[in-house]
Design an enzyme around this catalytic site. Structure first.
Site, PDB file in Angstrom:
ATOM      1  N   GLN A  77      12.994  10.382  -2.254  1.00  0.00           N
ATOM      2  CA  GLN A  77      11.652  10.069  -2.763  1.00  0.00           C
ATOM      3  C   GLN A  77      10.674  11.206  -2.478  1.00  0.00           C
ATOM      4  O   GLN A  77      10.279  11.411  -1.324  1.00  0.00           O
ATOM      5  CB  GLN A  77      11.155   8.780  -2.083  1.00  0.00           C
ATOM      6  N   GLY A  78      10.284  11.919  -3.508  1.00  0.00           N
ATOM      7  CA  GLY A  78       9.358  13.031  -3.330  1.00  0.00           C
ATOM      8  C   GLY A  78       7.934  12.652  -3.691  1.00  0.00           C
ATOM      9  O   GLY A  78       7.418  13.063  -4.735  1.00  0.00           O
ATOM     10  N   SER A 115       0.550   2.743   5.414  1.00  0.00           N
ATOM     11  CA  SER A 115       0.365   2.506   6.855  1.00  0.00           C
ATOM     12  C   SER A 115      -0.285   1.143   7.079  1.00  0.00           C
ATOM     13  O   SER A 115      -0.870   0.556   6.169  1.00  0.00           O
ATOM     14  CB  SER A 115      -0.525   3.589   7.454  1.00  0.00           C
ATOM     15  N   ASN A 116      -0.199   0.655   8.304  1.00  0.00           N
ATOM     16  CA  ASN A 116      -0.789  -0.653   8.590  1.00  0.00           C
ATOM     17  C   ASN A 116      -2.304  -0.648   8.392  1.00  0.00           C
ATOM     18  O   ASN A 116      -2.889  -1.678   8.066  1.00  0.00           O
ATOM     19  CB  ASN A 116      -0.401  -1.100  10.001  1.00  0.00           C
ATOM     20  N   GLU A 117      -2.922   0.507   8.568  1.00  0.00           N
ATOM     21  CA  GLU A 117      -4.366   0.583   8.303  1.00  0.00           C
ATOM     22  C   GLU A 117      -4.627   0.409   6.799  1.00  0.00           C
ATOM     23  O   GLU A 117      -5.544  -0.304   6.398  1.00  0.00           O
ATOM     24  CB  GLU A 117      -4.925   1.932   8.781  1.00  0.00           C
ATOM     25  N   SER A 130       5.146  11.997  -0.798  1.00  0.00           N
ATOM     26  CA  SER A 130       4.177  12.530   0.173  1.00  0.00           C
ATOM     27  C   SER A 130       4.178  14.050   0.210  1.00  0.00           C
ATOM     28  O   SER A 130       5.210  14.694   0.006  1.00  0.00           O
ATOM     29  CB  SER A 130       4.499  12.019   1.574  1.00  0.00           C
ATOM     30  N   GLU A 178       8.627  -1.937  -2.963  1.00  0.00           N
ATOM     31  CA  GLU A 178       8.992  -1.500  -1.618  1.00  0.00           C
ATOM     32  C   GLU A 178       8.512  -2.524  -0.588  1.00  0.00           C
ATOM     33  O   GLU A 178       9.171  -2.794   0.395  1.00  0.00           O
ATOM     34  CB  GLU A 178       8.344  -0.133  -1.362  1.00  0.00           C
TER      35      GLU A 178
HETATM   36  C1  LIG Z   1       9.931   8.659   9.240  1.00  0.00           C
HETATM   37  C2  LIG Z   1       9.162   8.772   7.955  1.00  0.00           C
HETATM   38  C3  LIG Z   1       9.827   8.735   6.743  1.00  0.00           C
HETATM   39  C4  LIG Z   1       9.129   8.911   5.549  1.00  0.00           C
HETATM   40  N1  LIG Z   1       9.837   8.960   4.359  1.00  0.00           N
HETATM   41  C5  LIG Z   1       9.187   9.305   3.211  1.00  0.00           C
HETATM   42  C6  LIG Z   1       9.907   9.551   2.001  1.00  0.00           C
HETATM   43  O1  LIG Z   1      11.128   9.436   1.950  1.00  0.00           O
HETATM   44  N2  LIG Z   1       9.218   9.957   0.926  1.00  0.00           N
HETATM   45  C7  LIG Z   1       7.863  10.095   0.920  1.00  0.00           C
HETATM   46  O2  LIG Z   1       7.308  10.431  -0.105  1.00  0.00           O
HETATM   47  N3  LIG Z   1       7.139   9.859   2.042  1.00  0.00           N
HETATM   48  C8  LIG Z   1       7.771   9.466   3.189  1.00  0.00           C
HETATM   49  N4  LIG Z   1       7.052   9.271   4.354  1.00  0.00           N
HETATM   50  C9  LIG Z   1       5.625   9.562   4.358  1.00  0.00           C
HETATM   51  C10 LIG Z   1       4.745   8.359   4.607  1.00  0.00           C
HETATM   52  O3  LIG Z   1       4.628   7.590   3.484  1.00  0.00           O
HETATM   53  C11 LIG Z   1       3.386   8.904   5.109  1.00  0.00           C
HETATM   54  O4  LIG Z   1       3.598   9.325   6.439  1.00  0.00           O
HETATM   55  C12 LIG Z   1       2.296   7.878   5.063  1.00  0.00           C
HETATM   56  O5  LIG Z   1       1.895   7.698   3.753  1.00  0.00           O
HETATM   57  C13 LIG Z   1       1.069   8.286   5.893  1.00  0.00           C
HETATM   58  O6  LIG Z   1       0.626   9.558   5.551  1.00  0.00           O
HETATM   59  P1  LIG Z   1       0.350  10.687   6.651  1.00  0.00           P
HETATM   60  O7  LIG Z   1       1.519  10.714   7.545  1.00  0.00           O
HETATM   61  O8  LIG Z   1      -0.016  11.903   5.958  1.00  0.00           O
HETATM   62  O9  LIG Z   1      -0.865  10.135   7.495  1.00  0.00           O
HETATM   63  P2  LIG Z   1      -2.404  10.162   7.057  1.00  0.00           P
HETATM   64  O10 LIG Z   1      -2.550   9.614   5.700  1.00  0.00           O
HETATM   65  O11 LIG Z   1      -2.972  11.486   7.352  1.00  0.00           O
HETATM   66  O12 LIG Z   1      -3.009   9.099   8.059  1.00  0.00           O
HETATM   67  C14 LIG Z   1      -3.368   9.382   9.408  1.00  0.00           C
HETATM   68  C15 LIG Z   1      -3.999   8.140   9.976  1.00  0.00           C
HETATM   69  O13 LIG Z   1      -5.180   7.819   9.258  1.00  0.00           O
HETATM   70  C16 LIG Z   1      -5.115   6.488   8.784  1.00  0.00           C
HETATM   71  N5  LIG Z   1      -5.853   6.378   7.529  1.00  0.00           N
HETATM   72  C17 LIG Z   1      -5.726   7.168   6.443  1.00  0.00           C
HETATM   73  N6  LIG Z   1      -6.572   6.753   5.487  1.00  0.00           N
HETATM   74  C18 LIG Z   1      -7.243   5.694   5.974  1.00  0.00           C
HETATM   75  C19 LIG Z   1      -8.254   4.823   5.458  1.00  0.00           C
HETATM   76  N7  LIG Z   1      -8.726   4.953   4.242  1.00  0.00           N
HETATM   77  N8  LIG Z   1      -8.702   3.837   6.259  1.00  0.00           N
HETATM   78  C20 LIG Z   1      -8.227   3.662   7.519  1.00  0.00           C
HETATM   79  N9  LIG Z   1      -7.270   4.455   8.040  1.00  0.00           N
HETATM   80  C21 LIG Z   1      -6.788   5.450   7.282  1.00  0.00           C
HETATM   81  C22 LIG Z   1      -3.644   6.216   8.649  1.00  0.00           C
HETATM   82  O14 LIG Z   1      -3.365   4.833   8.639  1.00  0.00           O
HETATM   83  C23 LIG Z   1      -3.100   6.912   9.871  1.00  0.00           C
HETATM   84  O15 LIG Z   1      -3.271   6.093  10.988  1.00  0.00           O
HETATM   85  C24 LIG Z   1       7.734   9.072   5.564  1.00  0.00           C
HETATM   86  C25 LIG Z   1       7.061   9.079   6.791  1.00  0.00           C
HETATM   87  C26 LIG Z   1       7.750   8.926   7.980  1.00  0.00           C
HETATM   88  C27 LIG Z   1       6.988   8.953   9.275  1.00  0.00           C
END
Ligand SMILES: Cc1cc2nc3c(=O)[nH]c(=O)nc-3n(C[C@H](O)[C@H](O)[C@H](O)COP(=O)(O)OP(=O)(O)OC[C@H]3O[C@@H](n4cnc5c(N)ncnc54)[C@H](O)[C@@H]3O)c2cc1C
Lengths: 377, 400
Positions: free
Chosen positions: B126-127, B385-387, B129, B244
């Protein structure tokens, strides 16, 4: 009531803080961990040079004559740098046992070697089913001529792989969980009866599983009644760990708030989301509570009232365990994916906090001790 | 109101259980139940057995191997799989790209991609993020430009799970840089062997390798690899993310883990007495069971309610499944750590990097406990994310 440091303590704190800030950057740590022992020989020499290895020892043995406050200052800085070297094992635990239980000859033979950086020690007490109960000892010590023969197995011996001498708890009499009949024995790590398997721990430090088959042991203190002194030194180690944890938690909070100011999503810094601000505030509250209890632990660890000391140190360990878990988990969550990586700093602190919670008794363990002891007030 | 399943549903569950426990190799199921990582081959083996028996993609349209089951049946199927340690069919194939192609793809695309995805002949990743686009996925910058009969893709994806095994990737790309951010995105498929694609492993804090960075440097793919309408990739993404979320509660997995913790608690001792005799520990287990039962009932309510919702329009209550399901799964990892006590500390990474204890420090089951606790922090980060889930619910109940 006075929470200020003395002039000497301030100087010590400044110099350790500077050493860690200058020499223990996260990138340097990545190199240290790859050295043969899993830590930096050069940093160890630095600690010796700065007198840190002699911190708790009396001045007539060449030490600094410091107490728990000084140890706490060093440990807090070490927590901030996520230090790998066997300071807790050698100076706090090993050194503590020597100070409290060693004979004058044992002290004057071994302590100068610790201070010079030549001798590393490890405290071998955990057994497969003992968990954190210090009087649950199945390893035996049998009198043999002028010494003792040690038999049995110890596990998760912190820095047991690099130690030159081991301090082993073993039973000379009584049943497996009796308070009496426990002795403390000095065993040469290269004794033919000792076999060691070293390994890294989850947080990147080192430990060992150690088997004793008729290994020669020399008693440290009363071979039939060492539990009191063991408990005392473990309490000092808990106080030191509390200080280390506070250093680590403070760093995690700082890294997290920094990241929240920089990381942009939805066109703004994530730190602008009020819900995340409150989460950071709760981390801050947890940190302050932990700091307070680490100080309490530092003061109480030197108490001669064993029952009062026990309650205080258990209370501190409970708070540190809770705060460390809260701050660690939140630091990861508020970072998002980046904190899940080995390359990034925060996850390593989170892992260290998790291991500290497990050392010398988990939160639940100490809550139970506190409850059984009748509480604090 | 009736809490019991119909006799047909009970029989349906029994049939599945018999099949899962006889057809899927015990060795694989044991690994899943013990929380060990599976090899690529084991994942493929299990999915092919399911597929050969028509059980890999029940959620797909019938003509592509789906089952036309009720949502209750789908629920029972997932629950039984999880309870019995059957590896879930690869989500990237069966609940992401498969349903998207089935819904938005052309006939040619369906023929070419769906059977291979169901049988795991092709492993998808899945591409979505990017380094700068996580929660704010729509701000993604990887771009695809139309050149002749091709798309030329440039940019970077990250966190790509198991891309080291993947044959193909589905990529959200910006195709109209001038449009509003959700409106200029397209859903494009790329063979991972296309020149210009490079993968870099990312090691996670547990020592494992499950995520990767993927770089696209003038990657040329045929124009026909576009799925759905041009610039309408966001619709595909939303559809996919909705799918999902329903699988995310993993009630069966948590049930199986709690059962195992209860069993192991008679092998660990504290003060000479087995941990299972420790009232505090049992109460913590019970508290977690209560949370899990409530989640199960909530999930069943949501499942039952699905017939009242337009198909593929998830009930906002499904965010609850993610919120609670993730924290309960995480709690089970904490209970496991408490169970093994000091033996959570030894770290022994195997080649698989799964922290599996091979040399025998303490009990076998101790080795994965720390790494799983660390690794499973991801569950409250990914998949929205849970947020972000709370933001969704807040909007639903407050309207702001
Ligand atoms: C082990 C793992 C596997 C993954 N596999 C895939 C995959 O196969 N393909 C893929 O595409 N992606 C994948 N992901 C990516 C995943 O979907 C992202 O990590 C996720 O969307 C969060 O983005 P970020 O890590 O950039 O955090 P950020 O978006 O930068 O968030 C940082 C913090 O800010 C909070 N936050 C952000 N916006 C808000 C808001 N508006 N209000 C309140 N809080 C907020 C978040 O909840 C978090 O606590 C994977 C991630 C992990 C950790």
């Amino acid at each position: 009531m006075d929470f200020d440091f003395s002039e000497d303590q301030r100087l010590l704190k400044d110099s350790v803080d500077r050493l860690i800030a200058d020499r223990y950057a996260f990138e340097s740590r990545k190199h240290f961990i790859k050295e043969p022992n899993g830590w930096s020989a050069e940093m160890w020499a630095q600690y010796a040079e700065l007198g840190l290895l002699g911190l708790p020892f009396s001045e007539d043995l060449g030490g600094f004559g410091g107490g728990m406050i000084e140890t706490g200052q060093v440990m807090e800085a070490f927590g901030r740098g996520l230090v790998l070297e066997p300071y807790l094992a050698t100076v706090v635990l090993g050194g503590g046992l020597l100070r409290h239980a060693g004979s004058a000859e044992q002290q004057s033979e071994l302590i100068p070697q610790i201070i010079a950086g030549d001798l590393k020690l490890a405290f071998a007490h955990i057994e497969r089913h003992s968990r954190w109960t210090l009087n649950d000892v199945a390893v035996t010590a049998r009198k043999d001529g002028s010494g003792y023969l040690i038999n049995g197995e110890k596990g998760v011996v912190l820095h047991g792989d690099c130690a030159g001498k081991l301090l082993v708890t073993a039973r000379t009499g009584g049943a497996q969980r009796d308070a009496g009949g426990i002795g403390l024995f000095l065993v040469e790590a290269n004794d033919p009866g000792v076999s060691r398997k070293g390994y890294p721990t989850q947080d990147g430090l080192r430990a060992a599983e150690i088997a004793f088959a008729n290994a020669r042991g020399v008693p440290l203190g009363d071979p039939d009644d060492a539990l009191g002194v063991i408990e005392r030194v473990v309490d000092e180690a808990i106080a030191a760990l509390c200080a280390e944890a506070v250093g680590g938690m403070g760093e995690m909070l700082a890294v997290t708030t920094d990241y929240m100011k920089q990381r942009k999503q939805f066109g703004r810094a994530i730190g602008e989301f009020q819900v995340l601000q409150h989460r950071a505030v709760d981390m801050f509250v947890s940190l302050e509570q932990a700091k307070s209890m680490a100080m309490y632990a530092t003061m109480m660890a030197a108490s001669d009232n064993a029952a009062e000391r026990r309650q205080a140190l258990s209370a501190a360990k409970v708070q540190i365990g809770k705060s460390g878990k809260h701050i660690g988990e939140e630091a990861v969550q508020l970072h998002g994916g980046i904190a899940m990586t080995m390359e990034y700093k925060v996850g390593h602190y989170f892992k260290r906090m998790t291991m500290i919670e497990q050392m010398f008794g988990s939160t639940d363990h100490h809550l139970a001790v506190l409850t059984d002891g009748g509480g604090l007030f | 109101m009736d809490l019991s399943f119909t006799p047909e549903e009970v029989a349906f569950r029994q049939d599945l259980r018999t099949f899962f426990t006889t057809a899927i190799p015990q060795s694989i199921r044991t690994k899943v139940l013990e929380g060990q990582h599976l090899t690529k081959e084991e994942i493929i083996t299990a999915q092919r057995i399911l597929n050969a028996n028509g059980l890999a993609v029940p959620n797909w349209p019938v003509e592509w191997g789906g089952k036309d089951w009720t949502s209750v049946q789908i629920y029972i199927y997932q629950d039984e799989m999880q309870l019995n340690g059957v590896p879930s069919p690869l989500a990237f194939n069966t609940s992401m790209v498969g349903p998207v192609i089935a819904q938005f793809g052309t006939d040619a695309q369906k023929k070419r991609y769906l059977p291979a995805a169901a049988n795991l002949d092709v492993w998808w990743c899945q591409g979505f993020s990017e380094p700068g686009a996580g929660s704010d996925l729509a701000s993604l910058r990887t771009k695809a430009e139309r050149v002749g009969d091709t798309w030329v893709i440039n940019g970077q994806k990250t966190w790509t799970t198991l891309a080291q095994h993947a044959d193909w990737i589905f990529v959200l790309c910006r195709t109209d840089p001038t449009a509003k951010k959700q409106e200029g995105i397209s859903f494009i498929l790329a063979d991972m062997n296309t020149p210009g694609i490079t993968r870099r492993p990312i090691q996670t804090i547990d020592g494992g390798h499950e995520v990767n960075e993927i770089f696209f440097d003038n990657v040329v793919v045929p124009a026909e690899n576009l799925v759905g309408e041009l610039h309408k990739g966001w619709d595909c993404a939303k559809f996919l993310l909705g799918n999902e979320r329903t699988g995310i509660a993993r009630v069966g997995t948590s049930k199986a883990r709690l059962k195992r913790i209860r069993e192991l608690a008679s092998l660990e001792f504290s003060g000479g007495s087995a941990l299972i005799n420790d009232r505090k520990f049992r109460e913590k287990l019970a508290a977690c069971e209560v949370e899990l039962k409530a989640l199960e009932m909530t999930q069943l309510r949501i499942v039952a309610d699905e017939k009242n919702h337009a198909k593929n329009k998830p009930n906002p209550a499904s965010s609850i499944l993610k919120l609670k399901g993730s924290t309960i799964q995480q709690t089970t990892t904490e209970l496991m750590m408490e169970l093994v006590g000091p033996y959570v500390m030894p770290f022994a990474a195997s080649d698989e990097g799964d922290g599996r204890n091979e040399i025998g420090y303490g009990p076998d089951y101790a080795a994965g406990t720390g790494p799983t606790y660390f690794n499973w922090r991801k569950i409250s980060i990914y998949g929205g994310s849970n947020e972000i889930q709370r933001n969704i619910v807040a909007k639903a109940i407050l309207g702001f």
